[in-house]
Design a protein around this motif. Structure first.
Motif, PDB file in Angstrom:
ATOM      1  N   PHE A   1      34.828 -61.074  57.981  1.00 38.18           N
ATOM      2  CA  PHE A   1      36.383 -61.141  57.768  1.00 38.18           C
ATOM      3  C   PHE A   1      36.475 -62.599  57.626  1.00 38.18           C
ATOM      4  O   PHE A   1      36.931 -63.523  58.279  1.00 38.18           O
TER       5      PHE A   1
ATOM      6  N   ASP B   1      39.758 -64.597  58.464  1.00 33.63           N
ATOM      7  CA  ASP B   1      39.887 -64.812  59.900  1.00 33.63           C
ATOM      8  C   ASP B   1      39.724 -66.315  60.457  1.00 33.63           C
ATOM      9  O   ASP B   1      38.787 -66.755  60.067  1.00 33.63           O
TER      10      ASP B   1
ATOM     11  N   SER C   1      39.731 -60.622  64.549  1.00 33.65           N
ATOM     12  CA  SER C   1      38.966 -59.173  64.132  1.00 33.65           C
ATOM     13  C   SER C   1      37.641 -59.272  64.763  1.00 33.65           C
ATOM     14  O   SER C   1      36.942 -58.183  64.576  1.00 33.65           O
TER      15      SER C   1
END
Length: 493
Positions: A63, A66, A102
């Motif tokens: 991610f 993120d 995440s």
């Protein structure tokens, strides 16, 4: 020129703390948004597959947007370097600082992995607690990897004399439903398993659980008797017996010797259930024979099961024979194989220093960006000057895409090898994205004097306000006296 950085300098001096999520994200925004980050190696993994090489589960996804991305990658890097205690601290810090990231569930898996590698009793118990927390908080994200890891940790505790772990391991494995009479169970209990029997849950009264405990105890005390029973369980390939075979394979793998090898190879070649075959393939990684290597090669050549092939690639990477290495190298070059599987082969080749020359040559043959980036990552895993020089050459090669060049810079920065050329590179760059990437790379090496000096030089000489501000921001995270002095100087002007 320096006046433009006053506000940011004042902020840096005031807090001298890790980057805020938003600011850290903006620093990496131009580089992290690329497909390169998403295509970067599924990180064991790096070492994840040493326990359960299911890339689609514990690895999950990257991610890059993120806020915790850099911290997560740092933790994975420490795993690759076998700095397990440091990895544990990083993954715990990730969850403390970025509770909604995440990466939270994945960080739990990898923390437990690192604790298992540390291996003392307290670490093993903490590893089980983290896996249990993951299971409770993220029931929909629990992978077969976490289950394998839980089994492995309990096995380690059992070998250290933890009888409760023996019981839990037996329950989790559900090894087989075989006819073991009560007299045999009692004999085993009298020989040392009585405490396990007494710890059974009160509700554990059905016959299957009794057989399960008996077989688990039998494997601990009389494996020569247990193996033929397990062989019979695995040879019953009826659909009704599938669940038993899936569980029995774990107990088979605990016994070293020719019996284990023959049973595993037979299962790989003949069992109709893909999960049973996958488990057998994983456990073949511990069987160091030419026959096992041949069985794994046949899977790559004939199977259409993606997961099974990935496990075969991992198992081959655990064999140190020349033949196993040759199979992996050949597969990495196969243009008729999927890019994803070739990437897995490249990843495992990168775990051995003696494959570096092959990987550098392979890079020149590749046109697929995903595979090229996988090779760059693989080369960064060994602290070799030749690999550092190769990454530097890619970073300066204007015929390469800007994303590939940035990825080469990123992995070069992660190698922790001394590189005078890396610090001289900033003056040669004319592309704004590459300069920004270099500033980030220097910030990741801020424990080096040369990196601090370079960031200070950029603050003093860079004419672009955005780049200057980025250098100031990262200096503010160092707590270095030279950085503090520079920031105070800017403020006091």
């Amino acid at each position: 020129m320096l006046r433009k950085g006053y506000a940011l300098a004042a902020f840096a001096v005031a807090v001298m703390m890790p980057a805020t999520p938003g600011e850290a994200q903006r620093v990496q925004e131009s580089s992290a948004a690329s497909a390169a980050y998403r295509a970067v190696v599924q990180g064991a993994l790096v070492q994840k597959r040493a326990l359960a090489p299911n890339a689609a589960s514990a690895e999950s996804q990257w991610f890059p947007q993120d806020d915790a991305d850099s911290l997560y990658r740092a933790g994975r890097g420490e795993l690759r370097a076998r700095n397990y205690a440091r990895a544990v601290r990083l993954f715990r810090s990730l969850r403390s600082r970025y509770a909604n990231s995440s990466y939270v569930s994945q960080s739990m898996y990898w923390e437990a992995f690192a604790l298992n590698r540390i291996g003392d009793e307290d670490s093993l118990r903490r590893g089980l607690q983290v896996l249990q927390e993951q299971k409770e908080r993220f029931p929909d994200q629990i992978s077969s990897d976490a289950k394998y890891l839980s089994v492995r940790i309990r096995g380690s505790l059992a070998r250290q004399g933890d009888l409760a772990a023996v019981q839990a391991l037996a329950i989790q494995a559900e090894a087989a439903q075989v006819a073991v009479n009560a007299d045999r169970v009692a004999a085993l209990a009298g020989a040392g398993q009585a405490q396990v029997a007494r710890q059974r849950r009160q509700s554990q009264g059905d016959d299957d659980d009794l057989k399960l405990q008996a077989l688990s105890a039998l494997m601990q005390m009389d494996a020569e008797v247990a193996m033929p029973i397990l062989r019979r369980v695995l040879e019953n390939r009826s659909e009704e017996n599938t669940g038993m075979r899936r569980r029995a394979i774990f107990l088979v793998a605990q016994k070293r010797g020719v019996d284990r090898e023959n049973i595993l190879i037979d299962v790989v070649r003949n069992d109709p259930d893909s999960e049973v075959r996958s488990s057998a393939v994983f456990h073949l990684s511990q069987v160091r024979t030419p026959e096992a290597v041949a069985a794994l090669d046949s899977i790559l050549q004939s199977s259409n099961d993606r997961e099974l092939q990935e496990r075969a690639l991992f198992a081959l990477s655990q064999h140190r024979s020349e033949r196993a290495g040759e199979i992996l190298r050949n597969y990495a070059q196969r243009r008729d194989a999927s890019i994803g599987l070739r990437a897995v082969a490249i990843q495992w080749l990168g775990q051995r220093r003696d494959n570096a020359s092959f990987l550098r040559d392979l890079y020149q043959q590749l046109s697929e960006p995903d595979l090229k980036e996988k090779v760059l990552f693989a080369l960064s895993q060994t602290r070799a000057e030749e690999n550092a020089g190769f990454l530097l050459s890619i970073a300066t090669d204007e015929s390469e895409s800007i994303e590939v060049r940035k990825r080469a810079l990123f992995w070069l920065g992660q190698m922790r090898v001394e590189s005078v050329e890396l610090y001289a590179l900033y003056a040669r760059m004319t592309d704004m994205e590459m300069k920004e990437q270099l500033i980030f790379v220097y910030s990741q090496r801020r424990n080096e004097d040369a990196a601090i000096e370079k960031l200070i030089e950029i603050v003093r000489t860079e004419s672009d306000a955005r780049l200057q501000s980025r250098a100031i921001f990262w200096l503010g995270q160092t707590r270095d006296p030279r950085a503090i002095a520079l920031l105070e100087e800017i403020i006091n002007r």
